[in-house]
Motif scaffolding. Structure first.
Motif, PDB file in Angstrom:
ATOM      1  N   ARG A  40       0.820  -1.216   0.000  1.00  0.00           N
ATOM      2  CA  ARG A  40       0.000   0.000   0.000  1.00  0.00           C
ATOM      3  C   ARG A  40       0.850   1.261   0.000  1.00  0.00           C
ATOM      4  NH1 ARG A  40      -5.726  -0.970   0.132  1.00  0.00           N
ATOM      5  NH2 ARG A  40      -5.808  -3.238   0.073  1.00  0.00           N
ATOM      6  N   VAL A  41       1.902   1.276   0.787  1.00  0.00           N
ATOM      7  CA  VAL A  41       2.766   2.456   0.842  1.00  0.00           C
ATOM      8  C   VAL A  41       3.457   2.668  -0.499  1.00  0.00           C
ATOM      9  CG1 VAL A  41       4.889   3.405   1.864  1.00  0.00           C
ATOM     10  CG2 VAL A  41       3.101   2.452   3.333  1.00  0.00           C
ATOM     11  N   ARG A  42       3.950   1.606  -1.105  1.00  0.00           N
ATOM     12  CA  ARG A  42       4.629   1.739  -2.408  1.00  0.00           C
ATOM     13  C   ARG A  42       3.694   2.247  -3.495  1.00  0.00           C
ATOM     14  NH1 ARG A  42       8.344  -3.639  -1.959  1.00  0.00           N
ATOM     15  NH2 ARG A  42      10.053  -2.628  -0.847  1.00  0.00           N
ATOM     16  N   ALA A  43       2.388   1.974  -3.368  1.00  0.00           N
ATOM     17  CA  ALA A  43       1.412   2.415  -4.370  1.00  0.00           C
ATOM     18  C   ALA A  43       0.932   3.849  -4.133  1.00  0.00           C
ATOM     19  CB  ALA A  43       0.218   1.463  -4.371  1.00  0.00           C
ATOM     20  N   ALA A  44       1.220   4.396  -2.979  1.00  0.00           N
ATOM     21  CA  ALA A  44       0.722   5.724  -2.615  1.00  0.00           C
ATOM     22  C   ALA A  44       1.543   6.837  -3.258  1.00  0.00           C
ATOM     23  CB  ALA A  44       0.751   5.888  -1.097  1.00  0.00           C
ATOM     24  N   THR A  45       0.924   8.001  -3.370  1.00  0.00           N
ATOM     25  CA  THR A  45       1.600   9.211  -3.812  1.00  0.00           C
ATOM     26  C   THR A  45       1.427  10.253  -2.715  1.00  0.00           C
ATOM     27  OG1 THR A  45       1.113   8.712  -6.115  1.00  0.00           O
ATOM     28  CG2 THR A  45       1.760  10.957  -5.630  1.00  0.00           C
ATOM     29  N   PHE A  46       2.497  10.933  -2.369  1.00  0.00           N
ATOM     30  CA  PHE A  46       2.490  11.921  -1.300  1.00  0.00           C
ATOM     31  C   PHE A  46       2.838  13.290  -1.866  1.00  0.00           C
ATOM     32  CE2 PHE A  46       3.466   7.845   0.561  1.00  0.00           C
ATOM     33  CZ  PHE A  46       2.721   7.836   1.729  1.00  0.00           C
ATOM     34  N   TYR A  47       2.509  14.330  -1.120  1.00  0.00           N
ATOM     35  CA  TYR A  47       3.005  15.664  -1.461  1.00  0.00           C
ATOM     36  C   TYR A  47       4.463  15.716  -1.020  1.00  0.00           C
ATOM     37  CZ  TYR A  47      -1.787  17.198  -2.198  1.00  0.00           C
ATOM     38  OH  TYR A  47      -3.060  17.337  -2.663  1.00  0.00           O
ATOM     39  N   PRO A  48       5.373  16.062  -1.923  1.00  0.00           N
ATOM     40  CA  PRO A  48       6.782  16.107  -1.528  1.00  0.00           C
ATOM     41  C   PRO A  48       7.046  17.268  -0.563  1.00  0.00           C
ATOM     42  CG  PRO A  48       6.536  16.917  -3.761  1.00  0.00           C
ATOM     43  CD  PRO A  48       5.194  16.404  -3.333  1.00  0.00           C
ATOM     44  N   ARG A  49       8.072  17.115   0.226  1.00  0.00           N
ATOM     45  CA  ARG A  49       8.519  18.184   1.124  1.00  0.00           C
ATOM     46  C   ARG A  49       9.068  19.317   0.268  1.00  0.00           C
ATOM     47  NH1 ARG A  49      13.649  19.294   3.331  1.00  0.00           N
ATOM     48  NH2 ARG A  49      14.477  17.481   2.263  1.00  0.00           N
ATOM     49  N   LEU A  50       8.844  20.543   0.709  1.00  0.00           N
ATOM     50  CA  LEU A  50       9.394  21.693  -0.008  1.00  0.00           C
ATOM     51  C   LEU A  50      10.603  22.230   0.739  1.00  0.00           C
ATOM     52  CD1 LEU A  50       6.168  23.636  -1.019  1.00  0.00           C
ATOM     53  CD2 LEU A  50       7.518  22.047  -2.396  1.00  0.00           C
ATOM     54  N   GLU A  51      11.635  22.518  -0.017  1.00  0.00           N
ATOM     55  CA  GLU A  51      12.860  23.108   0.517  1.00  0.00           C
ATOM     56  C   GLU A  51      13.186  24.318  -0.346  1.00  0.00           C
ATOM     57  OE1 GLU A  51      17.276  21.490   0.510  1.00  0.00           O
ATOM     58  OE2 GLU A  51      15.983  20.353   1.874  1.00  0.00           O
ATOM     59  N   ASN A  52      13.133  25.514   0.240  1.00  0.00           N
ATOM     60  CA  ASN A  52      13.314  26.767  -0.514  1.00  0.00           C
ATOM     61  C   ASN A  52      12.331  26.853  -1.674  1.00  0.00           C
ATOM     62  OD1 ASN A  52      15.472  27.627   1.135  1.00  0.00           O
ATOM     63  ND2 ASN A  52      16.881  26.334  -0.034  1.00  0.00           N
ATOM     64  N   GLY A  53      11.116  26.383  -1.441  1.00  0.00           N
ATOM     65  CA  GLY A  53      10.065  26.459  -2.453  1.00  0.00           C
ATOM     66  C   GLY A  53      10.131  25.389  -3.528  1.00  0.00           C
ATOM     67  N   GLN A  54      11.100  24.485  -3.446  1.00  0.00           N
ATOM     68  CA  GLN A  54      11.267  23.436  -4.450  1.00  0.00           C
ATOM     69  C   GLN A  54      11.012  22.066  -3.823  1.00  0.00           C
ATOM     70  OE1 GLN A  54      11.911  24.120  -7.737  1.00  0.00           O
ATOM     71  NE2 GLN A  54      11.689  26.234  -7.069  1.00  0.00           N
ATOM     72  N   PRO A  55      10.403  21.137  -4.577  1.00  0.00           N
ATOM     73  CA  PRO A  55      10.197  19.783  -4.057  1.00  0.00           C
ATOM     74  C   PRO A  55      11.537  19.125  -3.715  1.00  0.00           C
ATOM     75  CG  PRO A  55       8.987  20.089  -6.102  1.00  0.00           C
ATOM     76  CD  PRO A  55       9.877  21.286  -5.933  1.00  0.00           C
ATOM     77  N   ALA A  56      11.565  18.390  -2.605  1.00  0.00           N
ATOM     78  CA  ALA A  56      12.779  17.715  -2.171  1.00  0.00           C
ATOM     79  C   ALA A  56      12.440  16.300  -1.715  1.00  0.00           C
ATOM     80  CB  ALA A  56      13.435  18.496  -1.036  1.00  0.00           C
ATOM     81  N   GLU A  57      13.392  15.390  -1.870  1.00  0.00           N
ATOM     82  CA  GLU A  57      13.219  14.026  -1.388  1.00  0.00           C
ATOM     83  C   GLU A  57      13.163  14.036   0.144  1.00  0.00           C
ATOM     84  OE1 GLU A  57      16.216  11.424  -2.928  1.00  0.00           O
ATOM     85  OE2 GLU A  57      15.719  11.901  -5.005  1.00  0.00           O
ATOM     86  N   THR A  58      12.442  13.086   0.699  1.00  0.00           N
ATOM     87  CA  THR A  58      12.341  13.005   2.150  1.00  0.00           C
ATOM     88  C   THR A  58      12.029  11.583   2.584  1.00  0.00           C
ATOM     89  OG1 THR A  58      11.364  14.093   4.074  1.00  0.00           O
ATOM     90  CG2 THR A  58       9.858  13.491   2.321  1.00  0.00           C
ATOM     91  N   ASP A  59      12.249  11.309   3.853  1.00  0.00           N
ATOM     92  CA  ASP A  59      11.901  10.025   4.438  1.00  0.00           C
ATOM     93  C   ASP A  59      10.724  10.203   5.390  1.00  0.00           C
ATOM     94  OD1 ASP A  59      13.921   8.464   3.230  1.00  0.00           O
ATOM     95  OD2 ASP A  59      15.375   9.189   4.692  1.00  0.00           O
ATOM     96  N   LEU A  60       9.800   9.278   5.347  1.00  0.00           N
ATOM     97  CA  LEU A  60       8.628   9.283   6.220  1.00  0.00           C
ATOM     98  C   LEU A  60       8.579   7.973   6.988  1.00  0.00           C
ATOM     99  CD1 LEU A  60       5.847  10.354   3.676  1.00  0.00           C
ATOM    100  CD2 LEU A  60       7.018  11.836   5.300  1.00  0.00           C
ATOM    101  N   THR A  61       8.087   8.019   8.203  1.00  0.00           N
ATOM    102  CA  THR A  61       7.778   6.805   8.945  1.00  0.00           C
ATOM    103  C   THR A  61       6.267   6.779   9.117  1.00  0.00           C
ATOM    104  OG1 THR A  61       9.898   6.866  10.076  1.00  0.00           O
ATOM    105  CG2 THR A  61       8.174   5.494  11.051  1.00  0.00           C
ATOM    106  N   ILE A  62       5.654   5.697   8.637  1.00  0.00           N
ATOM    107  CA  ILE A  62       4.201   5.598   8.587  1.00  0.00           C
ATOM    108  C   ILE A  62       3.738   4.406   9.419  1.00  0.00           C
ATOM    109  CG2 ILE A  62       2.218   5.385   7.048  1.00  0.00           C
ATOM    110  CD1 ILE A  62       4.340   6.244   4.805  1.00  0.00           C
ATOM    111  N   PRO A  63       2.919   4.650  10.461  1.00  0.00           N
ATOM    112  CA  PRO A  63       2.391   3.528  11.248  1.00  0.00           C
ATOM    113  C   PRO A  63       1.130   2.956  10.618  1.00  0.00           C
ATOM    114  CG  PRO A  63       1.776   5.600  12.270  1.00  0.00           C
ATOM    115  CD  PRO A  63       2.614   5.935  11.061  1.00  0.00           C
ATOM    116  N   PHE A  64       0.969   1.630  10.697  1.00  0.00           N
ATOM    117  CA  PHE A  64      -0.254   0.955  10.255  1.00  0.00           C
ATOM    118  C   PHE A  64      -0.772   0.142  11.403  1.00  0.00           C
ATOM    119  CE2 PHE A  64       1.324   1.838   6.078  1.00  0.00           C
ATOM    120  CZ  PHE A  64       0.210   1.886   5.270  1.00  0.00           C
TER     121      PHE A  64
END
Length: 64
Positions: A40-64
């Motif tokens: 389910r997590v691999r199929a999801a799409t998230f809003y990316p984190r913004l850094e100086n107004g630009q999308p940036a890669e990030t790590d999330l920890t998601i509880p189920f």
């Protein structure tokens, strides 16, 4: 069925999950639930984190 599965997901600049892995399972969480959480997590799409107004890669920890 009780228990918690925590998934760590690396989200790219486009909001798609680039990598996901199980980081913790509590007693009571069965393997089938943990496997489905990864799917389910691999199929999801998230809003990316913004850094100086630009999308940036990030790590999330998601509880189920």
């Amino acid at each position: 069925m009780d228990g918690v599965v925590e998934i760590k997901a690396h989200v790219g600049t486009d909001g798609r999950v680039m990598d996901a892995q199980i980081v913790r399972t509590e007693p009571g969480a069965i393997a089938k639930v943990a496997d489905e959480a990864i799917v389910r997590v691999r199929a999801a799409t998230f809003y990316p984190r913004l850094e100086n107004g630009q999308p940036a890669e990030t790590d999330l920890t998601i509880p189920f």
